[in-house]
Motif scaffolding. Structure first.
Motif, PDB file in Angstrom:
ATOM      1  N   SER A   1      -1.848  19.219  61.305  1.00 20.80           N
ATOM      2  CA  SER A   1      -0.519  19.713  60.943  1.00 20.80           C
ATOM      3  C   SER A   1      -0.053  19.100  59.631  1.00 20.80           C
ATOM      4  CB  SER A   1       0.482  19.391  62.057  1.00 20.80           C
ATOM      5  OG  SER A   1       0.104  20.016  63.270  1.00 20.80           O
ATOM      6  N   LEU A   2      -0.449  17.851  59.382  1.00 18.83           N
ATOM      7  CA  LEU A   2      -0.104  17.196  58.119  1.00 18.83           C
ATOM      8  C   LEU A   2      -0.805  17.872  56.943  1.00 18.83           C
ATOM      9  CD1 LEU A   2       1.263  14.791  56.649  1.00 18.83           C
ATOM     10  CD2 LEU A   2      -0.799  13.451  57.155  1.00 18.83           C
ATOM     11  N   LEU A   3      -2.041  18.310  57.153  1.00 22.91           N
ATOM     12  CA  LEU A   3      -2.799  18.952  56.076  1.00 22.91           C
ATOM     13  C   LEU A   3      -2.386  20.401  55.853  1.00 22.91           C
ATOM     14  CD1 LEU A   3      -6.490  17.786  56.698  1.00 22.91           C
ATOM     15  CD2 LEU A   3      -4.852  16.871  55.043  1.00 22.91           C
ATOM     16  N   ASP A   4      -2.062  21.102  56.930  1.00 25.51           N
ATOM     17  CA  ASP A   4      -1.841  22.544  56.848  1.00 25.51           C
ATOM     18  C   ASP A   4      -0.636  22.873  55.973  1.00 25.51           C
ATOM     19  OD1 ASP A   4      -2.406  25.187  57.387  1.00 25.51           O
ATOM     20  OD2 ASP A   4      -1.169  25.254  59.189  1.00 25.51           O
ATOM     21  N   GLY A   5      -0.854  23.737  55.004  1.00 19.96           N
ATOM     22  CA  GLY A   5       0.224  24.163  54.122  1.00 19.96           C
ATOM     23  C   GLY A   5       0.534  23.200  52.998  1.00 19.96           C
ATOM     24  N   MET A   6      -0.269  22.173  52.820  1.00 20.03           N
ATOM     25  CA  MET A   6      -0.010  21.191  51.759  1.00 20.03           C
ATOM     26  C   MET A   6      -0.222  21.833  50.385  1.00 20.03           C
ATOM     27  SD  MET A   6      -1.836  17.477  51.131  1.00 20.03           S
ATOM     28  CE  MET A   6      -1.053  16.778  52.580  1.00 20.03           C
ATOM     29  N   PRO A   7       0.698  21.604  49.439  1.00 20.50           N
ATOM     30  CA  PRO A   7       0.497  22.141  48.083  1.00 20.50           C
ATOM     31  C   PRO A   7      -0.777  21.577  47.456  1.00 20.50           C
ATOM     32  CG  PRO A   7       2.764  21.405  48.390  1.00 20.50           C
ATOM     33  CD  PRO A   7       1.994  20.921  49.579  1.00 20.50           C
TER      34      PRO A   7
ATOM     35  N   GLN B   1     -10.378  24.511  54.686  1.00 17.06           N
ATOM     36  CA  GLN B   1      -9.093  24.781  54.050  1.00 17.06           C
ATOM     37  C   GLN B   1      -9.262  25.900  53.031  1.00 17.06           C
ATOM     38  OE1 GLN B   1      -8.438  20.417  53.064  1.00 17.06           O
ATOM     39  NE2 GLN B   1      -6.324  21.012  53.549  1.00 17.06           N
ATOM     40  N   ILE B   2      -8.356  26.883  53.101  1.00 16.18           N
ATOM     41  CA  ILE B   2      -8.384  28.023  52.196  1.00 16.18           C
ATOM     42  C   ILE B   2      -7.186  27.928  51.256  1.00 16.18           C
ATOM     43  CG2 ILE B   2      -8.277  30.535  52.033  1.00 16.18           C
ATOM     44  CD1 ILE B   2     -10.880  29.510  53.130  1.00 16.18           C
ATOM     45  N   LEU B   3      -7.426  28.175  49.974  1.00 15.41           N
ATOM     46  CA  LEU B   3      -6.358  28.142  48.977  1.00 15.41           C
ATOM     47  C   LEU B   3      -5.669  29.502  48.937  1.00 15.41           C
ATOM     48  CD1 LEU B   3      -4.884  26.638  46.706  1.00 15.41           C
ATOM     49  CD2 LEU B   3      -6.651  27.470  45.127  1.00 15.41           C
ATOM     50  N   GLU B   4      -4.389  29.519  49.299  1.00 15.43           N
ATOM     51  CA  GLU B   4      -3.605  30.751  49.313  1.00 15.43           C
ATOM     52  C   GLU B   4      -2.210  30.459  48.777  1.00 15.43           C
ATOM     53  OE1 GLU B   4      -5.297  33.240  53.128  1.00 15.43           O
ATOM     54  OE2 GLU B   4      -4.011  31.512  53.547  1.00 15.43           O
ATOM     55  N   GLY B   5      -1.860  31.125  47.676  1.00 15.82           N
ATOM     56  CA  GLY B   5      -0.532  30.950  47.112  1.00 15.82           C
ATOM     57  C   GLY B   5      -0.234  29.534  46.676  1.00 15.82           C
ATOM     58  N   GLY B   6      -1.233  28.830  46.188  1.00 13.59           N
ATOM     59  CA  GLY B   6      -1.026  27.467  45.725  1.00 13.59           C
ATOM     60  C   GLY B   6      -0.970  26.439  46.835  1.00 13.59           C
ATOM     61  N   ARG B   7      -1.234  26.853  48.070  1.00 14.64           N
ATOM     62  CA  ARG B   7      -1.217  25.928  49.201  1.00 14.64           C
ATOM     63  C   ARG B   7      -2.553  25.962  49.933  1.00 14.64           C
ATOM     64  NH1 ARG B   7       3.580  23.708  50.709  1.00 14.64           N
ATOM     65  NH2 ARG B   7       5.433  24.450  49.584  1.00 14.64           N
ATOM     66  N   LEU B   8      -2.844  24.851  50.595  1.00 21.50           N
ATOM     67  CA  LEU B   8      -4.089  24.718  51.339  1.00 21.50           C
ATOM     68  C   LEU B   8      -3.804  24.940  52.821  1.00 21.50           C
ATOM     69  CD1 LEU B   8      -5.364  21.536  49.491  1.00 21.50           C
ATOM     70  CD2 LEU B   8      -6.395  23.813  49.340  1.00 21.50           C
ATOM     71  N   ASN B   9      -4.330  26.021  53.352  1.00 21.53           N
ATOM     72  CA  ASN B   9      -4.108  26.358  54.756  1.00 21.53           C
ATOM     73  C   ASN B   9      -5.356  26.045  55.569  1.00 21.53           C
ATOM     74  OD1 ASN B   9      -1.499  27.414  54.237  1.00 21.53           O
ATOM     75  ND2 ASN B   9      -2.414  29.331  53.540  1.00 21.53           N
ATOM     76  N   VAL B  10      -5.165  25.341  56.661  1.00 17.20           N
ATOM     77  CA  VAL B  10      -6.271  25.009  57.559  1.00 17.20           C
ATOM     78  C   VAL B  10      -6.596  26.242  58.398  1.00 17.20           C
ATOM     79  CG1 VAL B  10      -7.035  23.547  59.459  1.00 17.20           C
ATOM     80  CG2 VAL B  10      -5.631  22.573  57.627  1.00 17.20           C
ATOM     81  N   VAL B  11      -7.829  26.726  58.297  1.00 20.51           N
ATOM     82  CA  VAL B  11      -8.238  27.918  59.050  1.00 20.51           C
ATOM     83  C   VAL B  11      -9.236  27.590  60.150  1.00 20.51           C
ATOM     84  CG1 VAL B  11      -7.792  29.463  57.121  1.00 20.51           C
ATOM     85  CG2 VAL B  11     -10.060  28.455  57.382  1.00 20.51           C
ATOM     86  N   GLY B  12      -9.645  26.335  60.238  1.00 22.36           N
ATOM     87  CA  GLY B  12     -10.568  25.933  61.291  1.00 22.36           C
ATOM     88  C   GLY B  12     -10.863  24.452  61.175  1.00 22.36           C
ATOM     89  N   ALA B  13     -11.105  23.815  62.312  1.00 22.63           N
ATOM     90  CA  ALA B  13     -11.373  22.378  62.292  1.00 22.63           C
ATOM     91  C   ALA B  13     -12.057  21.968  63.581  1.00 22.63           C
ATOM     92  CB  ALA B  13     -10.074  21.589  62.101  1.00 22.63           C
ATOM     93  N   ALA B  14     -12.690  20.795  63.528  1.00 19.39           N
ATOM     94  CA  ALA B  14     -13.308  20.196  64.708  1.00 19.39           C
ATOM     95  C   ALA B  14     -13.312  18.689  64.515  1.00 19.39           C
ATOM     96  CB  ALA B  14     -14.732  20.716  64.903  1.00 19.39           C
ATOM     97  N   GLY B  15     -13.034  17.959  65.581  1.00 16.64           N
ATOM     98  CA  GLY B  15     -13.102  16.503  65.530  1.00 16.64           C
ATOM     99  C   GLY B  15     -11.883  15.819  64.960  1.00 16.64           C
ATOM    100  N   TYR B  16     -10.763  16.533  64.811  1.00 16.55           N
ATOM    101  CA  TYR B  16      -9.532  15.943  64.284  1.00 16.55           C
ATOM    102  C   TYR B  16      -8.385  16.175  65.267  1.00 16.55           C
ATOM    103  CZ  TYR B  16     -11.278  15.033  59.540  1.00 16.55           C
ATOM    104  OH  TYR B  16     -11.957  14.541  58.452  1.00 16.55           O
ATOM    105  N   PRO B  17      -7.448  15.214  65.379  1.00 14.96           N
ATOM    106  CA  PRO B  17      -6.266  15.446  66.220  1.00 14.96           C
ATOM    107  C   PRO B  17      -5.340  16.470  65.570  1.00 14.96           C
ATOM    108  CG  PRO B  17      -6.069  13.350  65.070  1.00 14.96           C
ATOM    109  CD  PRO B  17      -7.459  13.853  64.797  1.00 14.96           C
ATOM    110  N   GLN B  18      -4.576  17.169  66.396  1.00 14.40           N
ATOM    111  CA  GLN B  18      -3.705  18.225  65.895  1.00 14.40           C
ATOM    112  C   GLN B  18      -2.633  17.674  64.963  1.00 14.40           C
ATOM    113  OE1 GLN B  18      -4.119  21.547  66.295  1.00 14.40           O
ATOM    114  NE2 GLN B  18      -2.472  21.677  64.780  1.00 14.40           N
ATOM    115  N   GLU B  19      -2.183  16.446  65.217  1.00 12.17           N
ATOM    116  CA  GLU B  19      -1.146  15.866  64.359  1.00 12.17           C
ATOM    117  C   GLU B  19      -1.627  15.745  62.914  1.00 12.17           C
ATOM    118  OE1 GLU B  19      -2.258  14.624  67.130  1.00 12.17           O
ATOM    119  OE2 GLU B  19      -0.581  14.833  68.542  1.00 12.17           O
ATOM    120  N   PHE B  20      -2.880  15.344  62.739  1.00 17.05           N
ATOM    121  CA  PHE B  20      -3.412  15.205  61.383  1.00 17.05           C
ATOM    122  C   PHE B  20      -3.601  16.575  60.732  1.00 17.05           C
ATOM    123  CE2 PHE B  20      -7.037  14.844  58.435  1.00 17.05           C
ATOM    124  CZ  PHE B  20      -6.493  13.932  57.537  1.00 17.05           C
TER     125      PHE B  20
END
Length: 584
Positions: A104-110, A83-102
């Protein structure tokens, strides 16, 4: 600051962590991972492999794959999130071993809403969670995320690069587990090394994305739907680790429903090549609008590329479809010829030798011609489509021939009368060709361009012509012919305007040009009037003064027509006008 050849602080941390682990092993303390002595040795080997892989990593995806391969197995982990911090939000830039639904829940979270990550980034101190219950107890606001997570134990590791906390590396486990001091030290040191690699990779990703955006911006956003041609195209940049290239294509409407088709490839990769591609595409459109002969157009392009320097070369195929004559005339400069698919499904590949590439050729360029049955397909491509590491150009061309000769091509694309259906069939055919020839696009080392054009010839009843004498009687005969033909076509509303146009054009020919003189009318999406003569003089609009008795003819032509122009033939020229058809 480390001197040349010396390790930096992050590398020193990693070395100290490895030294601590080795000291523990030599002192007889328990192994860091599991109970087998081989586990520690495996981890040491994997750390060395990770360091080498990160040194070679180019993109963010490379970094994620390296960590997933060399970090997760030795620690028994099965989940990874960057997760990369950009503009006060945490953007997922890469992952392994997690379902896409989870994810999506993390991506862009403040950041403020993710308490564990906020604490880790603010303090730059890792957090090691041994079970889900610990997260629920320490961070009750994270209940929703905690319940959705398929993992139990988690290591939140800050990634520090260039003196700032750029984001987080999350290593997770499906079962609860504890972390020894040595494991914590080693994971923390690894996260610093990964952070530096990811920062470098993201800079490359950003520059590469901008370069590709520039390149795509230089290509046509959409292809026009023309009376004689409908088309679909694909551009595929080279696979991972390559710079942008210089492939381009275009579809250009000309006079009399003629269509120019062009595809080319600037040799090499990089911003300079992409910029050269943009210059060439602009030059081709400008020269095409002048409607000069193909060999002369290529001579101008060759001069342009030669002026760029000795290191610039480009291949190009430029073809002009004439739906009335049912021909395709083309020139080749270091480029493969077009592939023709006939309505019955047979495939024809012209056996012609191309001229050298632009920038290396010496005019004149040879012009070739094909006779096209109605409802044919013209397939233009660059060498990146048929060449690969596993096959040469001849093998790829034969594979392309087999794909285009399938019965599905004939039934789907040639039977479509509706424009939308026709274009959709062409789009599907493009996808079929690309997926068949480049199934593993990520491994390609060259750009690929593809342009498929469905040709439609002019119906015989929509074009008529009349030979005229080169004397004052010609204008009257032309007006009479126009009246009769437009009445037959049901275009009586255009008779007066068209009479004025042909009278002016024919009168100019009689006064200033020479035999032979011919009038041609073409009914299409517009009404096209053409007057042919045997002179090569260029018509131009004059700025007549108030006292001049002449010089206003072409001003009248420009005012009465939607557009007008001239094109030059081997034995003279043609002056043409276009008028909008009345609404039906």
């Amino acid at each position: 600051m480390a001197g040349p050849g010396e390790p930096d602080e992050t590398q020193r941390d990693l070395l100290r962590a490895l030294a601590g682990w080795a000291g523990g092993r030599l002192g007889g303390r328990p192994a860091l991972y599991g109970t087998e002595p081989a586990a520690g040795a495996e981890r040491s080997v994997r750390v060395g492999e990770l360091t080498a892989a990160l040194a070679e990593a180019v993109t963010s995806r490379d970094v994620v794959e390296a960590v997933a391969e060399y970090v997760l197995p030795p620690f028994g982990a099965d989940g990874l999130v960057f997760q990369i911090l950009e503009g006060g939000r945490l953007n997922v830039v890469g992952a392994a071993g997690y379902p896409q639904e989870f994810l999506s829940l993390l991506d862009g979270m403040p950041l403020a809403a993710h308490a564990p990550v906020r604490d880790v980034l603010q303090t730059r101190t890792p957090r090691f969670i041994e079970a889900k219950a610990e997260i629920s107890r320490r961070y009750p606001t994270m209940r929703r995320v905690n319940e959705a997570s398929p993992k139990e134990a988690v290591a939140f590791l800050p990634m520090i690069a260039s003196g700032r906390a750029m984001g987080l590396c999350v290593v997770s486990f499906s079962r609860p587990r504890s972390f020894s001091n040595e494991e914590r030290t080693l994971l923390t040191a690894l996260s610093g090394l990964v952070g530096q690699s990811l920062e470098r990779a993201r800079l490359y990703d950003l520059e590469h994305a901008r370069a590709r955006e520039l390149q795509r911006g230089l290509l046509p956003r959409t292809l026009p739907r023309l009376p004689a041609a409908r088309a679909a195209a694909r551009y595929l940049p080279a696979g991972r680790g390559e710079e942008v290239g210089g492939d381009w294509y275009d579809l250009i409407p000309l006079s009399a429903d003629r269509v120019a088709m062009v595809i080319g490839d600037v040799m090499g990769h990089g911003i300079a090549e992409a910029a050269t591609m943009g210059r060439l595409r602009t030059a081709v459109r400008t020269l095409a609008d002048l409607e000069m002969p193909l060999d002369e157009l290529f001579s101008r392009l060759n001069d342009l590329v030669s002026d760029l320097g000795e290191d610039f070369y480009a291949t190009c195929l430029y073809a002009v479809l004439d739906p009335v004559a049912r021909t395709c005339t083309y020139c080749l400069a270091g480029h493969p010829p077009p592939v023709v698919v006939h309505p019955d499904g047979t495939v024809h590949i012209p056996d012609v030798a191309p001229d050298p590439p632009l920038g290396a050729a010496k005019p004149p360029f040879e012009t070739h011609q094909l006779c096209l049955p109605d409802e044919s397909l013209l397939v233009l491509y660059t060498d990146g489509l048929v060449e690969s590491a596993t096959r040469d150009a001849d093998q790829g061309l034969e594979q392309l021939r087999q794909m285009l000769s399938r019965p599905a091509v004939g039934t789907a694309c040639f039977a479509a009368a509706d424009e939308d259906v026709d274009v959709r069939c062409l789009e599907e055919l493009c996808d079929t060709v690309v997926s068949g020839l480049l199934p593993d696009h990520e491994q390609t080392t060259d750009d690929a361009g593809l342009l498929i054009v469905h040709t439609r010839c002019t119906i015989a009843g929509d074009v008529v012509s009349l030979d005229l004498p080169n004397d004052p009687r010609a204008a009257g005969q032309a007006r009479e012919y126009v009246r009769e033909q437009l009445d037959a076509w049901g275009l009586g509303d255009l008779v007066l305007t068209t009479e004025l146009l042909v009278s002016e054009l024919v009168g100019n020919v009689v006064r200033h040009a020479k035999d032979p003189v011919r009038l041609r009318l073409l009914r299409s999406r517009s009404l096209i009037c053409e007057v042919y003569d045997g002179s090569l003089t260029t018509p131009r609009i004059r700025h007549a003064s108030y006292t001049d008795e002449g010089g206003r003819g072409l001003q009248l032509v420009a005012a009465l027509s939607r557009r007008w122009g001239a094109r030059y033939l081997h034995d003279g020229k043609c002056i043409w006008t276009e008028q909008d058809l009345p609404p039906t």
